[in-house]
Design an enzyme around this catalytic site. Structure first.
Site, PDB file in Angstrom:
ATOM      1  N   ASP A 154      11.270   3.779   4.609  1.00 25.46           N
ATOM      2  CA  ASP A 154      11.124   2.345   4.804  1.00 25.46           C
ATOM      3  C   ASP A 154      12.400   1.829   5.456  1.00 25.46           C
ATOM      4  O   ASP A 154      13.474   2.427   5.305  1.00 25.46           O
ATOM      5  CB  ASP A 154      10.899   1.628   3.465  1.00 25.46           C
ATOM      6  CG  ASP A 154      10.225   0.281   3.617  1.00 25.46           C
ATOM      7  OD1 ASP A 154       9.031   0.172   3.289  1.00 25.46           O
ATOM      8  OD2 ASP A 154      10.890  -0.668   4.090  1.00 25.46           O
TER       9      ASP A 154
ATOM     10  N   LYS B 175      -3.477  -2.583  16.187  1.00 25.97           N
ATOM     11  CA  LYS B 175      -4.207  -1.673  15.311  1.00 25.97           C
ATOM     12  C   LYS B 175      -5.332  -0.940  16.057  1.00 25.97           C
ATOM     13  O   LYS B 175      -5.723   0.168  15.689  1.00 25.97           O
ATOM     14  CB  LYS B 175      -4.764  -2.435  14.111  1.00 25.97           C
ATOM     15  CG  LYS B 175      -3.681  -2.897  13.131  1.00 25.97           C
ATOM     16  CD  LYS B 175      -2.908  -1.732  12.551  1.00 25.97           C
ATOM     17  CE  LYS B 175      -2.004  -2.122  11.408  1.00 25.97           C
ATOM     18  NZ  LYS B 175      -1.307  -0.968  10.791  1.00 25.97           N
TER      19      LYS B 175
ATOM     20  N   THR C 149       0.045  -9.858   2.514  1.00 23.14           N
ATOM     21  CA  THR C 149      -1.053 -10.825   2.516  1.00 23.14           C
ATOM     22  C   THR C 149      -0.846 -11.935   1.491  1.00 23.14           C
ATOM     23  O   THR C 149      -1.743 -12.737   1.251  1.00 23.14           O
ATOM     24  CB  THR C 149      -2.392 -10.125   2.215  1.00 23.14           C
ATOM     25  OG1 THR C 149      -2.316  -9.502   0.920  1.00 23.14           O
ATOM     26  CG2 THR C 149      -2.701  -9.080   3.262  1.00 23.14           C
TER      27      THR C 149
ATOM     28  N   TYR D 167      -2.331  -8.568  16.572  1.00 21.85           N
ATOM     29  CA  TYR D 167      -2.417  -7.624  15.460  1.00 21.85           C
ATOM     30  C   TYR D 167      -3.619  -6.713  15.648  1.00 21.85           C
ATOM     31  O   TYR D 167      -3.523  -5.490  15.478  1.00 21.85           O
ATOM     32  CB  TYR D 167      -2.514  -8.387  14.141  1.00 21.85           C
ATOM     33  CG  TYR D 167      -2.692  -7.488  12.933  1.00 21.85           C
ATOM     34  CD1 TYR D 167      -1.623  -6.744  12.441  1.00 21.85           C
ATOM     35  CD2 TYR D 167      -3.910  -7.383  12.276  1.00 21.85           C
ATOM     36  CE1 TYR D 167      -1.766  -5.918  11.334  1.00 21.85           C
ATOM     37  CE2 TYR D 167      -4.068  -6.572  11.169  1.00 21.85           C
ATOM     38  CZ  TYR D 167      -2.995  -5.835  10.703  1.00 21.85           C
ATOM     39  OH  TYR D 167      -3.141  -5.016   9.612  1.00 21.85           O
TER      40      TYR D 167
ATOM     41  N   ILE E  88      -6.119  -6.618   1.727  1.00 23.77           N
ATOM     42  CA  ILE E  88      -5.656  -5.943   0.519  1.00 23.77           C
ATOM     43  C   ILE E  88      -4.577  -6.788  -0.153  1.00 23.77           C
ATOM     44  O   ILE E  88      -3.737  -7.394   0.528  1.00 23.77           O
ATOM     45  CB  ILE E  88      -5.082  -4.546   0.848  1.00 23.77           C
ATOM     46  CG1 ILE E  88      -6.080  -3.742   1.702  1.00 23.77           C
ATOM     47  CG2 ILE E  88      -4.737  -3.789  -0.421  1.00 23.77           C
ATOM     48  CD1 ILE E  88      -7.404  -3.453   1.041  1.00 23.77           C
TER      49      ILE E  88
ATOM     50  N   MET F  49       0.826  -1.204   0.000  1.00 21.94           N
ATOM     51  CA  MET F  49       0.000   0.000   0.000  1.00 21.94           C
ATOM     52  C   MET F  49       0.861   1.255   0.000  1.00 21.94           C
ATOM     53  O   MET F  49       0.520   2.252  -0.647  1.00 21.94           O
ATOM     54  CB  MET F  49      -0.935  -0.005   1.211  1.00 21.94           C
ATOM     55  CG  MET F  49      -2.001  -1.082   1.165  1.00 21.94           C
ATOM     56  SD  MET F  49      -3.274  -0.884   2.450  1.00 21.94           S
ATOM     57  CE  MET F  49      -2.299  -0.939   3.954  1.00 21.94           C
TER      58      MET F  49
ATOM     59  N   THR G  83      -1.426  -7.351  -1.191  1.00 26.54           N
ATOM     60  CA  THR G  83      -0.082  -6.816  -1.016  1.00 26.54           C
ATOM     61  C   THR G  83       0.866  -7.962  -0.677  1.00 26.54           C
ATOM     62  O   THR G  83       0.421  -9.075  -0.369  1.00 26.54           O
ATOM     63  CB  THR G  83      -0.036  -5.790   0.133  1.00 26.54           C
ATOM     64  OG1 THR G  83      -0.241  -6.484   1.381  1.00 26.54           O
ATOM     65  CG2 THR G  83      -1.090  -4.706  -0.042  1.00 26.54           C
TER      66      THR G  83
END
Length: 245
Positions: free
Chosen positions: A37, A154, A188, A150, A183, A18, A185
């Site tokens: 990054d 979040k 995932t 997770y 999503i 993303m 990416t």
């Protein structure tokens, strides 16, 4: 085009997924972008040599690295208008399977890293009396999917974003949160390799597909732009309707 013309945006996790898409979309809309990054080699491969993009290696869990990265960004582009806290990691381990080290790593990157980003951006934005921050949470923070750390990490992003929106509104800083579903990416990819699980997720999603990075990026561009000048403390879910079931 041009919705972010002459804006300066700092985007974490800008080397893949993303974050990579957001860098592309922000540049296309006229912004100058700091692509941050921990994977500097990937940043160089994706964004090296582009005048509108400043590459910054950043471990989002390190306070001093944030301080240096923000200074480098402002020294290079002259200001900071936008912060996108996108960097994150995931796990599917259950509560009774996760280690203390796993828990701390998730919390450090996903929630503590978001806090540090806001901490260091707020000073520059408060001085300018304007700014937009978009924090990336997850739909799991809304529904407790998996009951894993997770979701907790979040959920912390959701809470601190609300608090920051209330605190920094007087300084002209808007803070909003985006809650992506599954999503497509690299993060995932392992999930997508399980056809059975993938099929189940799609079946349970009213729009009957997984999300694409641009689906999230489009929303982030809007929240970062002046079109959203009266929006702060908002929560935008981008999960194809999964959490609305």
């Amino acid at each position: 085009m041009g919705r972010l013309q002459d804006k300066v945006a700092f985007i974490t996790g800008g080397a893949s997924g993303m974050g990579e898409m957001m860098v592309k979309q922000f540049v296309a809309e006229g912004a100058k972008v700091i692509a941050a990054d921990i994977n500097e080699a990937a940043l160089e491969e994706k964004w090296g040599g582009q005048d509108q993009i400043l590459i910054v290696k950043l471990n989002v869990t390190e306070d001093n690295e944030w301080k240096d990265a923000m200074k480098k960004a402002v020294d290079h582009f002259g200001k900071l208008d936008i912060l996108i806290n996108n960097a994150g990691i995931s796990t599917e381990k259950a509560v009774d399977q996760i280690t203390i080290e796993d828990w701390r790593k998730l919390s450090d990157i996903n929630s503590f890293g978001t806090f540090l980003g806001m901490k260091h951006a707020a000073g520059y934005m408060s001085e300018a009396k304007k700014g937009a921050i978009v924090n990336i949470s997850s739909y799991t923070a809304l529904i407790g999917m998996g009951l894993n750390p997770y979701s907790a990490s979040k959920g912390a992003v959701r809470a601190i974003s609300k608090a920051a929106a209330a605190e920094y509104g007087k300084d002209g800083i808007r803070v909003n949160t985006v809650f992506p579903g599954v999503i497509e990416t690299p993060m995932t990819q392992a999930l997508e390799e399980s056809k059975e699980l993938l099929g189940m997720l799609i079946k349970m999603t009213p729009l009957e597909r997984l999300g694409k990075p641009e689906d999230v990026g489009n929303a982030v561009v809007f929240l970062a732009s002046d079109e959203a000048s009266y929006i702060t403390g908002a929560e935008l879910v981008i999960d194809g309707g999964y959490s609305a079931r």
